[in-house]
Design a protein around this motif. Structure first.
Motif, mmCIF file in Angstrom:
data_model
loop_
_atom_site.group_PDB
_atom_site.id
_atom_site.type_symbol
_atom_site.label_atom_id
_atom_site.label_comp_id
_atom_site.label_asym_id
_atom_site.label_seq_id
_atom_site.Cartn_x
_atom_site.Cartn_y
_atom_site.Cartn_z
ATOM 1 N N LEU A 150 53.759 -16.295 16.991
ATOM 2 C CA LEU A 150 54.970 -16.742 17.657
ATOM 3 C C LEU A 150 54.643 -17.262 19.048
ATOM 4 C CD1 LEU A 150 57.338 -13.746 16.787
ATOM 5 C CD2 LEU A 150 57.024 -15.875 15.504
ATOM 6 N N GLY A 151 55.469 -18.158 19.563
ATOM 7 C CA GLY A 151 55.368 -18.566 20.954
ATOM 8 C C GLY A 151 55.737 -17.406 21.862
ATOM 9 N N VAL A 152 55.438 -17.543 23.149
ATOM 10 C CA VAL A 152 55.607 -16.434 24.077
ATOM 11 C C VAL A 152 57.068 -16.007 24.202
ATOM 12 C CG1 VAL A 152 55.280 -15.660 26.448
ATOM 13 C CG2 VAL A 152 53.534 -17.082 25.349
ATOM 14 N N ARG A 153 57.962 -16.946 24.458
ATOM 15 C CA ARG A 153 59.371 -16.581 24.637
ATOM 16 C C ARG A 153 59.942 -15.979 23.359
ATOM 17 N NH1 ARG A 153 63.299 -18.710 28.286
ATOM 18 N NH2 ARG A 153 61.954 -20.491 28.749
ATOM 19 N N GLU A 154 59.684 -16.639 22.225
ATOM 20 C CA GLU A 154 60.192 -16.136 20.949
ATOM 21 C C GLU A 154 59.592 -14.778 20.620
ATOM 22 O OE1 GLU A 154 60.169 -17.368 16.177
ATOM 23 O OE2 GLU A 154 59.021 -18.539 17.645
ATOM 24 N N GLY A 155 58.287 -14.635 20.859
ATOM 25 C CA GLY A 155 57.610 -13.393 20.521
ATOM 26 C C GLY A 155 58.126 -12.204 21.312
ATOM 27 N N GLU A 212 46.825 -13.659 29.174
ATOM 28 C CA GLU A 212 46.255 -14.171 27.928
ATOM 29 C C GLU A 212 47.187 -15.140 27.212
ATOM 30 O OE1 GLU A 212 48.322 -10.370 26.409
ATOM 31 O OE2 GLU A 212 47.418 -11.124 28.262
ATOM 32 N N HIS A 213 48.433 -15.201 27.651
ATOM 33 C CA HIS A 213 49.377 -16.127 27.027
ATOM 34 C C HIS A 213 49.389 -17.499 27.704
ATOM 35 C CE1 HIS A 213 50.652 -12.766 24.726
ATOM 36 N NE2 HIS A 213 51.233 -12.150 25.727
ATOM 37 N N PRO A 221 44.546 -10.014 18.478
ATOM 38 C CA PRO A 221 45.463 -10.666 19.410
ATOM 39 C C PRO A 221 46.532 -9.690 19.899
ATOM 40 C CG PRO A 221 46.163 -11.120 17.186
ATOM 41 C CD PRO A 221 44.891 -10.294 17.074
ATOM 42 N N THR A 222 47.276 -10.089 20.900
ATOM 43 C CA THR A 222 48.492 -9.362 21.251
ATOM 44 C C THR A 222 49.435 -9.455 20.061
ATOM 45 O OG1 THR A 222 48.249 -9.887 23.595
ATOM 46 C CG2 THR A 222 50.449 -9.277 22.835
ATOM 47 N N HIS A 223 49.881 -8.300 19.555
ATOM 48 C CA HIS A 223 50.686 -8.320 18.336
ATOM 49 C C HIS A 223 51.624 -7.126 18.297
ATOM 50 C CE1 HIS A 223 47.302 -5.682 17.307
ATOM 51 N NE2 HIS A 223 48.105 -5.120 16.425
ATOM 52 N N PHE A 224 52.592 -7.174 17.402
ATOM 53 C CA PHE A 224 53.541 -6.088 17.204
ATOM 54 C C PHE A 224 54.123 -6.223 15.799
ATOM 55 C CE2 PHE A 224 56.013 -9.689 18.487
ATOM 56 C CZ PHE A 224 57.256 -9.555 17.886
ATOM 57 N N ASP A 225 54.866 -5.221 15.347
ATOM 58 C CA ASP A 225 55.530 -5.285 14.052
ATOM 59 C C ASP A 225 56.956 -5.792 14.250
ATOM 60 O OD1 ASP A 225 53.325 -4.427 12.689
ATOM 61 O OD2 ASP A 225 54.033 -2.380 12.373
ATOM 62 N N VAL A 228 53.122 -9.457 13.563
ATOM 63 C CA VAL A 228 53.063 -10.840 14.040
ATOM 64 C C VAL A 228 52.322 -10.849 15.372
ATOM 65 C CG1 VAL A 228 55.153 -11.627 12.867
ATOM 66 C CG2 VAL A 228 55.319 -10.637 15.149
ATOM 67 N N ALA A 229 51.669 -11.954 15.653
ATOM 68 C CA ALA A 229 50.940 -12.118 16.907
ATOM 69 C C ALA A 229 51.746 -12.997 17.851
ATOM 70 C CB ALA A 229 49.575 -12.745 16.650
ATOM 71 N N ILE A 230 51.429 -12.888 19.142
ATOM 72 C CA ILE A 230 51.977 -13.788 20.152
ATOM 73 C C ILE A 230 50.831 -14.681 20.621
ATOM 74 C CG2 ILE A 230 53.052 -13.947 22.420
ATOM 75 C CD1 ILE A 230 54.393 -11.288 21.900
#
Length: 230
Positions: free
Chosen positions: A15-20, A123-124, A160-164, A171-173
């Motif tokens: 995902l993009g930063v804002r969306e993520g 990192e974003h 990567p930076t990620h979350f559920d 999903v990753a950001i």
């Protein structure tokens, strides 16, 4: 900057930063590990109580702002790209002002802050130069910039930076790998002088929290730069 795609071992949807961060906001504080950044901040030789006016760039849900207030900082402003994260920061009641904005182009007047912090966001960015330049513009002469980041070694290990986003749906950001030389080049180019660098490694405390990370024991997971404006 090194392309993270070369190291991506998990291939999560990205995902993009804002969306993520909008999607992550409801569970962010349940999943982010204080060992990543707050423990490093504790190690820094900074008189937080005497910091004066502080700007928390990429303040997110306000974790860093709350930590700063607990350390005795009285005047804190925050900037973040994501309204959903800022809503939680506002609820903490520790910020004088909160702004939805780009941390590389905040629109805030120059020479305003004694200290600027930024945690777990570099990192974003595709390019570090605008971040260091904007922080330098916002800092008063003699002020400082504390940047805490996700270690490039860990990104280059494929994580990567990620979350559920939902149970069982990781999903990753969008992430970019910046070597320390990239930071130094960007910071010195903006006019900063390096004061110190600290690194955090995977240790017993980490393994107690994330047992699977025992395979990464003694390897660096985060870092903190302290820069000074002449």
């Amino acid at each position: 900057m090194v392309d993270f795609a070369r190291f991506d071992a998990r291939h999560y949807p990205t995902l993009g930063v804002r969306e993520g961060y909008a999607a992550w906001a409801p569970t962010y504080e349940d999943t982010v590990v204080d060992l990543m950044d707050l423990r490093l901040l504790e190690r820094l030789q900074i008189q937080w109580r005497a910091a004066g006016r502080v700007l928390d760039l990429a303040c997110g849900t306000g974790r860093i702002g709350a930590w700063l207030r607990a350390k005795g900082v009285q005047r804190i402003d925050g900037v973040d790209l994501t309204p959903q994260m800022l809503a939680q920061a506002r609820d903490k009641g520790v910020y004088e002002g909160l702004t939805v904005g780009d941390i590389t182009d905040t629109g805030i007047p120059s020479d305003r802050y004694n200290l600027i912090t930024q945690s777990l966001a570099d990192e974003h960015l595709n390019d570090l130069g605008p971040l260091y330049a904007e922080a330098f513009r916002l800092a008063r002469p003699g002020g400082g910039f504390v940047l805490v980041g996700y270690h490039p070694w860990f990104l280059m290990s494929g994580i990567p930076t990620h979350f559920d986003r939902a149970p069982g749906e990781p999903v990753a950001i969008e992430s970019h790998v910046h070597l320390f030389s990239d930071h130094v080049r960007a910071a010195l180019g903006a006019g900063w002088r390096l004061a110190t660098l600290e690194e955090g490694v995977i240790d017993d405390a980490w393994v107690a929290r994330k047992a699977k990370w025992d395979q990464y024991r003694d390897r660096p997971v985060s870092f903190a730069f302290v820069w000074l404006k002449p």
